[in-house]
Design a protein around this motif. Structure first.
Motif, PDB file in Angstrom:
ATOM      1  N   MET A  47     113.919  -3.228  76.102  1.00 53.54           N
ATOM      2  CA  MET A  47     114.401  -4.286  75.207  1.00 53.54           C
ATOM      3  C   MET A  47     114.264  -3.874  73.745  1.00 53.54           C
ATOM      4  O   MET A  47     115.149  -4.137  72.931  1.00 53.54           O
ATOM      5  N   TRP A  48     113.153  -3.222  73.412  1.00 52.56           N
ATOM      6  CA  TRP A  48     112.939  -2.761  72.037  1.00 52.56           C
ATOM      7  C   TRP A  48     113.990  -1.735  71.626  1.00 52.56           C
ATOM      8  O   TRP A  48     114.583  -1.827  70.554  1.00 52.56           O
ATOM      9  N   SER A  49     114.261  -0.766  72.492  1.00 50.53           N
ATOM     10  CA  SER A  49     115.230   0.273  72.150  1.00 50.53           C
ATOM     11  C   SER A  49     116.656  -0.279  72.135  1.00 50.53           C
ATOM     12  O   SER A  49     117.496   0.174  71.352  1.00 50.53           O
ATOM     13  N   ALA A  50     116.949  -1.279  72.961  1.00 47.79           N
ATOM     14  CA  ALA A  50     118.273  -1.904  72.931  1.00 47.79           C
ATOM     15  C   ALA A  50     118.521  -2.597  71.599  1.00 47.79           C
ATOM     16  O   ALA A  50     119.647  -2.611  71.093  1.00 47.79           O
ATOM     17  N   ARG A  51     117.451  -3.144  71.041  1.00 47.90           N
ATOM     18  CA  ARG A  51     117.588  -3.881  69.776  1.00 47.90           C
ATOM     19  C   ARG A  51     118.079  -2.982  68.641  1.00 47.90           C
ATOM     20  O   ARG A  51     119.014  -3.332  67.909  1.00 47.90           O
ATOM     21  N   TRP A  52     117.470  -1.800  68.499  1.00 50.20           N
ATOM     22  CA  TRP A  52     117.839  -0.964  67.352  1.00 50.20           C
ATOM     23  C   TRP A  52     118.911   0.077  67.668  1.00 50.20           C
ATOM     24  O   TRP A  52     119.592   0.571  66.762  1.00 50.20           O
ATOM     25  N   GLN A  76     123.107 -11.793  86.152  1.00 50.93           N
ATOM     26  CA  GLN A  76     124.349 -11.245  85.634  1.00 50.93           C
ATOM     27  C   GLN A  76     124.294  -9.742  85.415  1.00 50.93           C
ATOM     28  O   GLN A  76     125.334  -9.081  85.444  1.00 50.93           O
ATOM     29  N   SER A  77     123.106  -9.197  85.180  1.00 53.45           N
ATOM     30  CA  SER A  77     122.984  -7.761  84.939  1.00 53.45           C
ATOM     31  C   SER A  77     121.535  -7.328  85.076  1.00 53.45           C
ATOM     32  O   SER A  77     120.631  -8.160  85.241  1.00 53.45           O
ATOM     33  N   PHE A  78     121.303  -6.035  84.986  1.00 53.56           N
ATOM     34  CA  PHE A  78     119.946  -5.497  85.038  1.00 53.56           C
ATOM     35  C   PHE A  78     119.109  -6.013  83.871  1.00 53.56           C
ATOM     36  O   PHE A  78     117.886  -6.138  83.980  1.00 53.56           O
ATOM     37  N   PHE A  79     119.759  -6.357  82.776  1.00 52.31           N
ATOM     38  CA  PHE A  79     119.018  -6.770  81.580  1.00 52.31           C
ATOM     39  C   PHE A  79     118.292  -8.090  81.800  1.00 52.31           C
ATOM     40  O   PHE A  79     117.185  -8.278  81.299  1.00 52.31           O
ATOM     41  N   ASP A  80     118.894  -9.031  82.532  1.00 49.64           N
ATOM     42  CA  ASP A  80     118.188 -10.306  82.742  1.00 49.64           C
ATOM     43  C   ASP A  80     116.957 -10.110  83.629  1.00 49.64           C
ATOM     44  O   ASP A  80     115.969 -10.838  83.497  1.00 49.64           O
ATOM     45  N   ILE A  81     116.987  -9.098  84.508  1.00 51.91           N
ATOM     46  CA  ILE A  81     115.787  -8.768  85.288  1.00 51.91           C
ATOM     47  C   ILE A  81     114.661  -8.359  84.356  1.00 51.91           C
ATOM     48  O   ILE A  81     113.517  -8.805  84.489  1.00 51.91           O
TER      49      ILE A  81
END
Length: 237
Positions: A47-52, A76-81
């Motif tokens: 999540m941290w690396s997705a942010r920047w 909906q996706s791997f991200f909500d997991i």
């Protein structure tokens, strides 16, 4: 440019999974706490690396359940997991059996007490799922199930399966519905990750004791209604 950033992000986040998975394996084998720490660290890093890297932020809304509950979430996706896993103190996912053979994911899922389900066996799989849940809940935790049984694109309609209602009846736990808009930014398939804010929202719990059909109707209304609202909010923002 966004596609290139997304490609770099996807590559490095899977490399991070391998590095962390290997590094924590001895601790994870010796202790369930080691597995939990490793997976929490990975979720936070992703999540941290997705942010920047791709401009994808996260937000958790609503009171996060802490005790023994069933969490029925929109998937909906791997991200909500990742968002749900990081938010809950001790999540245990109902997962398809095939994932047990996935490198790193299978080992850590076993150590965390996740419940594999053979989706091809239907009725027998549901009965076994309830039995396995009873065994795993010697230790407190939050049982996470995806009532539609698979990832569903934002706005798409897929029936809610009876398994979540059977589990709700069998455990006697309150059920916390969860809505999300994560698939708008991190699709089910493909490389592109879009900038924005992926939201996971914990909703008002459904107390134990609802009749099966009434429970499913109430669950679907809550999850779909709030997920659609999050989708509209993101599109209008």
């Amino acid at each position: 440019m966004q596609y290139l950033r997304s490609l770099i992000y996807v590559i490095q986040v899977y490399i991070a999974m391998a590095v962390l998975g290997l590094s924590f394996t001895p601790w994870a084998i010796l202790s369930k706490r080691g597995a939990l720490v490793a997976c929490k660290l990975y979720a936070r890093y992703a999540m941290w690396s997705a942010r920047w890297m791709v401009g994808l932020k996260t937000e958790v809304r609503g009171p996060v359940p802490r005790g023994e509950v069933m969490v029925a979430a929109k998937h909906q996706s791997f991200f909500d997991i990742l968002i749900i896993f990081e938010a809950l103190p001790h999540p245990k996912f109902i997962m398809k059996k095939e994932l047990l053979w996935t490198p790193f994911i299978g080992l850590y899922a076993k150590r965390l007490g996740c419940i594999p389900v053979d989706r091809g066996r239907k009725g027998a799989a549901i009965a076994k799922m309830v039995t396995d849940v009873a065994k795993e809940f010697d230790e407190p935790g939050q049982l996470v199930i995806y009532p539609q049984g698979t990832r569903v694109a934002p706005g798409a309609q897929t029936p809610y399966k009876v398994g979540s209602a059977v589990l709700y009846e069998g455990t006697g736990y309150p059920c916390v519905p969860v809505a999300t808009n994560a698939g708008l930014f991190w699709p089910r398939t493909g490389i592109l990750r879009k900038p924005g804010t992926a939201v996971v929202e914990f909703l008002d719990p459904i107390p134990p004791g609802e009749e099966r059909r009434a429970f499913l109707a109430r669950l679907e209304e809550a999850v779909e209604g709030h997920s659609d609202a999050l989708l509209r909010e993101a599109q209008e923002g």
